[in-house]
Design a protein around this motif. Sequence first.
Motif, PDB file in Angstrom:
ATOM      1  N   LYS A 118     -17.313  31.646  71.543  1.00 22.35           N
ATOM      2  CA  LYS A 118     -17.346  32.450  70.321  1.00 22.35           C
ATOM      3  C   LYS A 118     -17.184  31.550  69.097  1.00 22.35           C
ATOM      4  CE  LYS A 118     -16.147  36.661  70.834  1.00 22.35           C
ATOM      5  NZ  LYS A 118     -15.391  37.918  71.073  1.00 22.35           N
ATOM      6  N   THR A 119     -17.869  31.896  68.022  1.00 17.87           N
ATOM      7  CA  THR A 119     -17.959  31.007  66.858  1.00 17.87           C
ATOM      8  C   THR A 119     -16.585  30.613  66.314  1.00 17.87           C
ATOM      9  OG1 THR A 119     -18.267  33.001  65.503  1.00 17.87           O
ATOM     10  CG2 THR A 119     -20.239  31.786  66.124  1.00 17.87           C
ATOM     11  N   GLN A 120     -15.649  31.530  66.250  1.00 22.55           N
ATOM     12  CA  GLN A 120     -14.346  31.188  65.682  1.00 22.55           C
ATOM     13  C   GLN A 120     -13.554  30.244  66.589  1.00 22.55           C
ATOM     14  OE1 GLN A 120     -15.411  34.311  66.397  1.00 22.55           O
ATOM     15  NE2 GLN A 120     -13.731  35.678  67.010  1.00 22.55           N
ATOM     16  N   ILE A 121     -13.828  30.292  67.892  1.00 21.83           N
ATOM     17  CA  ILE A 121     -13.164  29.374  68.827  1.00 21.83           C
ATOM     18  C   ILE A 121     -13.773  27.984  68.721  1.00 21.83           C
ATOM     19  CG2 ILE A 121     -12.636  28.946  71.260  1.00 21.83           C
ATOM     20  CD1 ILE A 121     -11.177  31.344  69.972  1.00 21.83           C
ATOM     21  N   PHE A 122     -15.061  27.917  68.405  1.00 20.88           N
ATOM     22  CA  PHE A 122     -15.744  26.621  68.266  1.00 20.88           C
ATOM     23  C   PHE A 122     -15.415  25.952  66.935  1.00 20.88           C
ATOM     24  CE2 PHE A 122     -19.252  23.622  68.085  1.00 20.88           C
ATOM     25  CZ  PHE A 122     -19.442  23.287  69.419  1.00 20.88           C
ATOM     26  N   GLN A 123     -14.969  26.725  65.963  1.00 17.23           N
ATOM     27  CA  GLN A 123     -14.767  26.204  64.608  1.00 17.23           C
ATOM     28  C   GLN A 123     -13.833  24.990  64.535  1.00 17.23           C
ATOM     29  OE1 GLN A 123     -16.522  27.180  61.875  1.00 17.23           O
ATOM     30  NE2 GLN A 123     -15.531  25.410  60.900  1.00 17.23           N
ATOM     31  N   PRO A 124     -12.723  24.935  65.298  1.00 19.19           N
ATOM     32  CA  PRO A 124     -11.869  23.730  65.225  1.00 19.19           C
ATOM     33  C   PRO A 124     -12.612  22.439  65.564  1.00 19.19           C
ATOM     34  CG  PRO A 124     -10.679  25.515  66.282  1.00 19.19           C
ATOM     35  CD  PRO A 124     -12.088  25.992  66.125  1.00 19.19           C
ATOM     36  N   ILE A 125     -13.608  22.524  66.441  1.00 12.64           N
ATOM     37  CA  ILE A 125     -14.419  21.343  66.756  1.00 12.64           C
ATOM     38  C   ILE A 125     -15.176  20.893  65.519  1.00 12.64           C
ATOM     39  CG2 ILE A 125     -16.413  20.531  68.068  1.00 12.64           C
ATOM     40  CD1 ILE A 125     -15.487  22.358  70.364  1.00 12.64           C
ATOM     41  N   ILE A 126     -15.782  21.855  64.806  1.00 12.07           N
ATOM     42  CA  ILE A 126     -16.544  21.531  63.601  1.00 12.07           C
ATOM     43  C   ILE A 126     -15.611  20.972  62.525  1.00 12.07           C
ATOM     44  CG2 ILE A 126     -18.096  22.440  61.832  1.00 12.07           C
ATOM     45  CD1 ILE A 126     -18.850  24.671  63.809  1.00 12.07           C
ATOM     46  N   ASP A 127     -14.407  21.511  62.434  1.00 10.82           N
ATOM     47  CA  ASP A 127     -13.445  21.030  61.443  1.00 10.82           C
ATOM     48  C   ASP A 127     -13.115  19.556  61.667  1.00 10.82           C
ATOM     49  OD1 ASP A 127     -13.370  23.559  60.367  1.00 10.82           O
ATOM     50  OD2 ASP A 127     -11.525  24.149  61.415  1.00 10.82           O
ATOM     51  N   ILE A 128     -13.138  19.125  62.927  1.00 15.41           N
ATOM     52  CA  ILE A 128     -12.796  17.734  63.253  1.00 15.41           C
ATOM     53  C   ILE A 128     -13.982  16.801  63.055  1.00 15.41           C
ATOM     54  CG2 ILE A 128     -12.164  16.172  65.147  1.00 15.41           C
ATOM     55  CD1 ILE A 128     -10.399  18.457  66.229  1.00 15.41           C
ATOM     56  N   ILE A 129     -15.171  17.158  63.584  1.00 17.55           N
ATOM     57  CA  ILE A 129     -16.306  16.220  63.550  1.00 17.55           C
ATOM     58  C   ILE A 129     -17.219  16.444  62.352  1.00 17.55           C
ATOM     59  CG2 ILE A 129     -16.249  16.017  66.065  1.00 17.55           C
ATOM     60  CD1 ILE A 129     -18.854  17.648  66.136  1.00 17.55           C
ATOM     61  N   GLY A 130     -17.176  17.624  61.742  1.00 17.06           N
ATOM     62  CA  GLY A 130     -18.011  17.912  60.585  1.00 17.06           C
ATOM     63  C   GLY A 130     -19.340  18.559  60.974  1.00 17.06           C
ATOM     64  N   GLU A 131     -19.864  19.347  60.067  1.00 15.13           N
ATOM     65  CA  GLU A 131     -21.119  20.070  60.314  1.00 15.13           C
ATOM     66  C   GLU A 131     -22.296  19.113  60.487  1.00 15.13           C
ATOM     67  OE1 GLU A 131     -22.744  23.474  61.304  1.00 15.13           O
ATOM     68  OE2 GLU A 131     -20.941  23.744  60.086  1.00 15.13           O
ATOM     69  N   GLU A 132     -22.323  18.049  59.707  1.00 12.39           N
ATOM     70  CA  GLU A 132     -23.433  17.097  59.799  1.00 12.39           C
ATOM     71  C   GLU A 132     -23.474  16.417  61.159  1.00 12.39           C
ATOM     72  OE1 GLU A 132     -25.073  13.089  57.485  1.00 12.39           O
ATOM     73  OE2 GLU A 132     -23.670  14.449  56.470  1.00 12.39           O
ATOM     74  N   GLU A 133     -22.319  16.027  61.667  1.00 14.19           N
ATOM     75  CA  GLU A 133     -22.249  15.391  62.985  1.00 14.19           C
ATOM     76  C   GLU A 133     -22.635  16.380  64.078  1.00 14.19           C
ATOM     77  OE1 GLU A 133     -21.307  12.181  65.747  1.00 14.19           O
ATOM     78  OE2 GLU A 133     -22.006  12.376  63.689  1.00 14.19           O
ATOM     79  N   LEU A 134     -22.221  17.629  63.933  1.00 15.20           N
ATOM     80  CA  LEU A 134     -22.594  18.640  64.909  1.00 15.20           C
ATOM     81  C   LEU A 134     -24.110  18.836  64.931  1.00 15.20           C
ATOM     82  CD1 LEU A 134     -21.792  20.825  66.972  1.00 15.20           C
ATOM     83  CD2 LEU A 134     -21.687  22.436  65.047  1.00 15.20           C
TER      84      LEU A 134
END
Length: 281
Positions: A87-103
């Motif tokens: 679920k998107t809100q569960i995945f969000q901490p990953i994005i917070d760490i690596i950044g949207e561009e890296e994702l």
Amino acid sequence: MPLPLKPEENIYIDHKILDGTYSMPTMQAASDHYTIGYMVSGDRRWISTKAIRTSHAGDAGISKPHVYHRNCSMSDTPYDRYVIKVKTQIFQPIIDIIGEEELDFICSNYLHFTKDSQKIIHSMYEEMLQEYNKNTSYSQLILQGMVYKLFFYMYENHIPSEEDEHTLYINKFDERIQTSLCYIEDNLMDGSSIEDVAAYVSLSPSHFSRLFKNVTGSSYTDYITDVRLQHTQILLGTTDLSINDIAAKVGVSNGNYISTLFKKRYGITPTDYRKEIKKSM
């Protein structure tokens, strides 16, 4: 469309073994989750509104929500895959760490791994599937931690591959071109002539040729040659067919011609390539 997650679930995982010839019938996009897939066996072409890429046994892929995609068969090898929906809100901490561009960069290609890493990833998926099937009151919380562990193991251990060099980035979306890409895979043995492919999507060959180049950035001739050589690689590694028989399967009447193309592209003859593959097994 992929089914959304159940209200009580933040993580979903399943494991399926499908016929190698299976192809998704239409473009699909998730609405409420990220997808982390892992392929145990098979050869697939992944077609989205953003890119055309290939994957093989041991590869993993991450898909963002609202990105329409479709995958189709590149071989008869059984399509054995695991899929995790997060679920998107569960995945969000990953994005917070690596950044949207890296994702975005990670999502632009499949992730490749050494044989040792593949074994570890496979076991992690299997452990997650077992926890999911337990379905205890705390399984979902445990799975969240396991998802983070899996993602960052993949993030830290993926390696480059020559397959990434063949990724085509889509200049613009056109459903007719996306439809034609799967038609090419399904009809490669019959030649996939530009006339036949254009007729399938109700375009003249000249219109189709211009549109194909505008959408993919590649000429149809270059693209179909690349597809034939990719299929040749797969068949050399998974069958004992002669080069003449392989040529026929990829829509070329002359084995010498496909051998010449193969050596020009990869710097090695099909015979020597097959020997190298067998040595590495």
